[in-house]
Scaffold this active site. Structure first.
Site, short mmCIF file in Angstrom:
data_model
loop_
_atom_site.label_atom_id
_atom_site.label_comp_id
_atom_site.label_asym_id
_atom_site.label_seq_id
_atom_site.Cartn_x
_atom_site.Cartn_y
_atom_site.Cartn_z
N GLU A 1 1.08 -8.32 14.03
CA GLU A 1 1.38 -8.92 12.73
C GLU A 1 2.86 -8.86 12.32
OE1 GLU A 1 -1.32 -7.39 9.79
OE2 GLU A 1 -3.03 -7.47 11.14
N HIS B 1 -13.01 -4.23 8.52
CA HIS B 1 -12.43 -2.90 8.23
C HIS B 1 -12.57 -2.58 6.74
CE1 HIS B 1 -9.83 0.55 8.18
NE2 HIS B 1 -9.10 -0.01 7.24
N HIS C 1 -1.59 7.31 6.69
CA HIS C 1 -0.75 7.37 5.51
C HIS C 1 0.29 8.47 5.62
CE1 HIS C 1 -4.50 5.45 3.94
NE2 HIS C 1 -3.60 4.66 3.41
#
Length: 774
Positions: free
Chosen positions: A501, A659, A712
């Site tokens: 992406e 997802h 994260h």
């Protein structure tokens, strides 16, 4: 007189100043003192914006370097020993809890390797909070220099008297959880925690605070009996302080509190009650009837969650009705919630189409809106005639605009059939076909979609956006990036590839830019978590897809890869929830329009030879109504139908993935199963694997990839740590059912940590593949 109030203000600054400062600190580019100074500068700037707008009640302690709940974790000393044992500076300890910390041993100091605390969505918003994590023997201690007091005094020194915002004791404990291996019921610690609130209130009163805002948003939930019963003793104890403490405004938002109105009726020591009259205006009569004879209503009539201008006429009518029942001295005009959830200011948007720009209002503009409404009901409409006339003109302009309605979209919606929501065959038949065409090993490995967005990618995208390079030059650059990502995945030996992406700015904005019915901003950033900001696109009209959106890049990636290639799409509910949606048509209508556009893309991807297509729906859980009942079931019905409409147009041999963020979906698992995706991947690394038990209980037949590590955080999990996660998962899932993948996309990570983590992940999967080989 009717006062105006703001419940909270965005923290990031006009140009994402806080993001830049925190990331510079994490990268050792600025000092701790410089970071703290930037925080102070932003706070003072934001207080002055509200004061200059004429707001009467200005919040303080709504600022956070990472998250407001994490602030309270540190404020009350709820710091697990795995963080406190390193004797870090409080700022570094704070960030370690928020994002994890990994440092090698140096200069006689032990190595540090600690993951972050769990992070989950703040109610049904796209903001993430850090979950308080308690020990069975948890002790509580108020910070030496309590942040709410420090920031109140800071504002006072600048000549601004504020109302400190504090998360209430019942909400803090209700939102908390027991740490791993602990059994404590957090609400049972109320008596331990309350003395800290008493101490904090006394310090605030001593500092000169006359009022305090206590947020108890859990009142919009269907509360467990213990949490519901905790309100009366908690606020009786705080109310017993009398003149020794500030007056309390108890704030709720994001839902109605009618089902907990008996709680409200018992809290007569409170000065005021705030309710969200944008989200649930129908609660007005019940709440007003429950107020004590001297209590004030804070009427949330300016939307803190969306960017549309307030309809002054409608808002003034609500406030005037409150005045009729209570009198002017017992009504406050307020934002519905904190303005944390909207962008900073419309003034930054220099390129927006003037027609649609007239329809919007961001945080700075909303501070003026509460002031105008309060002035209109206090002094009469003539006092703000110019503002009212301009507002009426904007509202009418939007209602009559041809940009909002597309007859062709409506015709296609009217023609949708039930058959279009169903795959051609049930899963066993599809699985057999996919086994022939895709042929994957046990414990197949993949990633969720994005790979690191490097500085060079951002530079080239910016150049392309500004017209500094040609489309051909940009396309050549993107193809080079895809080549690199394919090469890395081949070296890692992943089983199902993604193209990485590199061409995408954001998982919703990218698609919105290629659909009709959307408009986009330049600087309208909103905090999602920590330093992560998103720029939600805005749905202003009916949505359709003029041309393919992702086929070119996916087809190119597949042509140069040795393994199956996943096509990556963002699902209809996430496109809806992570945009600012229209408020003039039901969200189910917008979801169906998005589903039809995505259906065309899915079919085109399959025609281009892409046999694995992932349609992400991380916002499905986020959009779930906060209370069980008809509203929740209605939402799940239309949300599931939208996903199925988007994905059901392909053949049996094409594998559909989806997802989801957060695995807390036991209460609506039937809807997850009804999506009929061939493979689910879920964010799971910081959740208890026991949550996976629902897959056994419900005999879930399809495949699932619970995330094995947290994306994260920059922390790299060891191979053994991932093996341990897989072993734990196999207590709840079949060997032939389990995929191995990270928690989420890798866009925000760096390449070094990404490669190291994925190497460990692939090695762990291969070890289990060998262990379970026939």
């Amino acid at each position: 007189m009717v006062q105006s109030a703001v419940l909270g203000f965005p923290r990031m600054g006009r140009l994402r100043d806080l993001k830049k400062a925190t990331e510079a600190y994490w990268g050792d580019k600025i000092s701790r003192d410089e970071l703290l100074a930037e925080g102070k500068r932003l706070r003072q700037e934001h207080w002055k914006i509200q004061k200059n707008a004429g707001v009467d009640v200005i919040p303080s302690n709504d600022f956070a370097f990472y998250d407001q709940v994490l602030d309270h974790i540190q404020l009350f000393g709820v710091i697990p020993e795995r963080y406190s044992k390193y004797n870090l500076h409080p700022v570094d300890e704070y960030f370690a809890m928020g994002r994890g910390l990994q440092k090698p041993a140096k200069d006689g100091q032990d190595a540090i390797d600690v993951p972050s605390l769990e992070m989950v969505k703040w109610f049904d918003s796209n903001y993430h909070y850090v979950k308080p994590t308690l020990q069975d023997t948890q002790e509580y201690k108020l910070a030496e220099n309590p942040k709410p007091v420090v920031e109140f005094l800071e504002a006072k020194e600048a000549g601004i008297i504020t109302r400190p915002v504090i998360l209430g004791p019942v909400s803090f404990l209700t939102l908390a959880k027991a740490d791993r291996g602990q059994t404590v019921d957090p609400i049972s610690h109320l008596e331990k925690l309350l003395p800290l609130y008493v101490e904090l209130f006394a310090k605030l009163k001593e500092a000169g605070a006359e009022d305090v805002q206590i947020d108890e948003p859990v009142l919009v939930f269907d509360l467990a009996p213990k949490s519901k019963a905790a309100f009366k003793p908690a606020y009786e104890k705080l109310g017993a302080l009398g003149d020794k403490a500030p007056r309390v405004t108890l704030a709720t938002y994001f839902g109605d509190i009618v089902h907990n109105i008996d709680v409200l009726s018992s809290l007569q020591s409170l000065h005021a009650i705030h309710v969200d009259l944008v989200r649930n205006p129908e609660q007005f009569d019940t709440v007003v009837a429950a107020l004590g004879p001297n209590q004030t209503l804070s009427a949330g009539v300016v939307d803190g969650r969306n960017i549309w201008k307030t309809n002054f006429k409608a808002a003034i009518e609500k406030v005037e009705l409150a005045i009729q029942k209570l009198g002017k001295d017992r009504v406050v005009v307020a934002t519905s919630s904190s303005l944390l959830h909207v962008p900073h200011t419309l003034a930054s948007e220099k390129t927006l189409d003037p027609e649609v720009r007239e329809w919007f209002s961001f945080a700075v503009e909303k501070t003026s809106e509460v002031v105008v409404i309060a002035k209109a009901v206090t002094e009469g409409p003539a006092a703000v005639r110019e503002e009212l006339e301009a507002n009426a003109k904007s509202v009418q302009s939007r209602a009559s605009s041809t940009r909002t309605n597309d007859p062709k979209v409506k015709e296609r919606q009217a023609a949708v059939t039930e058959e279009q929501h169903n795959r051609k065959s049930p899963f066993p038949t599809r699985h057999a076909e996919q086994g022939k065409s895709i042929n994957l090993p046990l414990f197949p490995t993949t990633t969720i979609g994005s790979f690191p967005q490097t500085k060079e990618i951002r530079i080239q995208r910016n150049k392309f956006t500004k017209g500094e390079i040609t489309p051909e030059q940009y396309e050549a650059f993107i193809e080079k990036e895809i080549q690199e990502v394919i090469k890395i995945q081949e070296e890692l030996d992943l089983d199902v590839f993604v193209h990485g992406e590199p061409e995408r700015n954001d998982m919703v904005q990218y698609f919105g830019e290629r659909l009709t019915g959307y408009v986009f901003t330049t600087h309208a950033w909103v905090q999602s978590y920590g330093s992560r900001c998103v720029r939600p696109p805005i749905i202003v009209g009916d949505v359709s897809r003029p041309a393919p959106m992702t086929v070119k890049e996916s087809k190119y990636a597949a042509s140069i890869s040795k393994k199956p290639m996943k096509g990556m799409l963002t699902g209809p509910i996430t496109c809806l929830r992570w945009s600012f949606p229209r408020d003039d048509v039901h969200q189910s209508v917008q979801a169906q329009q998005l589903a039809l556009a995505l259906r065309d893309e899915v079919v085109d991807l399959e025609a281009a030879g892409i046999q694995v297509i992932q349609v992400d729906e991380p916002a499905l859980r986020e959009g779930l109504p906060l209370r069980s009942g008809k509203e929740r079931e209605d939402y799940l019905t239309w949300a599931v139908k939208a996903f199925r409409l988007a994905t059901a147009g392909v053949s049996d041999g094409t594998q559909i993935h989806s997802h989801f963020c957060y695995s807390e979906f036991q209460d609506f698992f039937h809807a997850i199963a009804a999506l009929d995706a061939d493979v689910l991947s879920i964010e799971n690394s910081k959740s208890d694997a026991k949550l996976l038990k629902v897959f056994i209980d419900e005999a879930y037949p399809r495949h699932i990839g619970p995330g094995v590590y947290d994306i994260h955080s920059p922390r790299v999990p060891s191979e053994q740590e991932i093996k341990d996660r897989i072993e734990e998962m196999l207590s709840y899932l079949r060997v032939d059912q389990l995929w191995v993948n990270p928690d989420c996309g890798l866009k925000t990570r760096q390449w070094a940590e990404t490669k190291a983590a994925l190497t460990n992940m692939v090695n762990a999967a291969k070890a289990y593949r060998q262990k379970h080989a026939n």
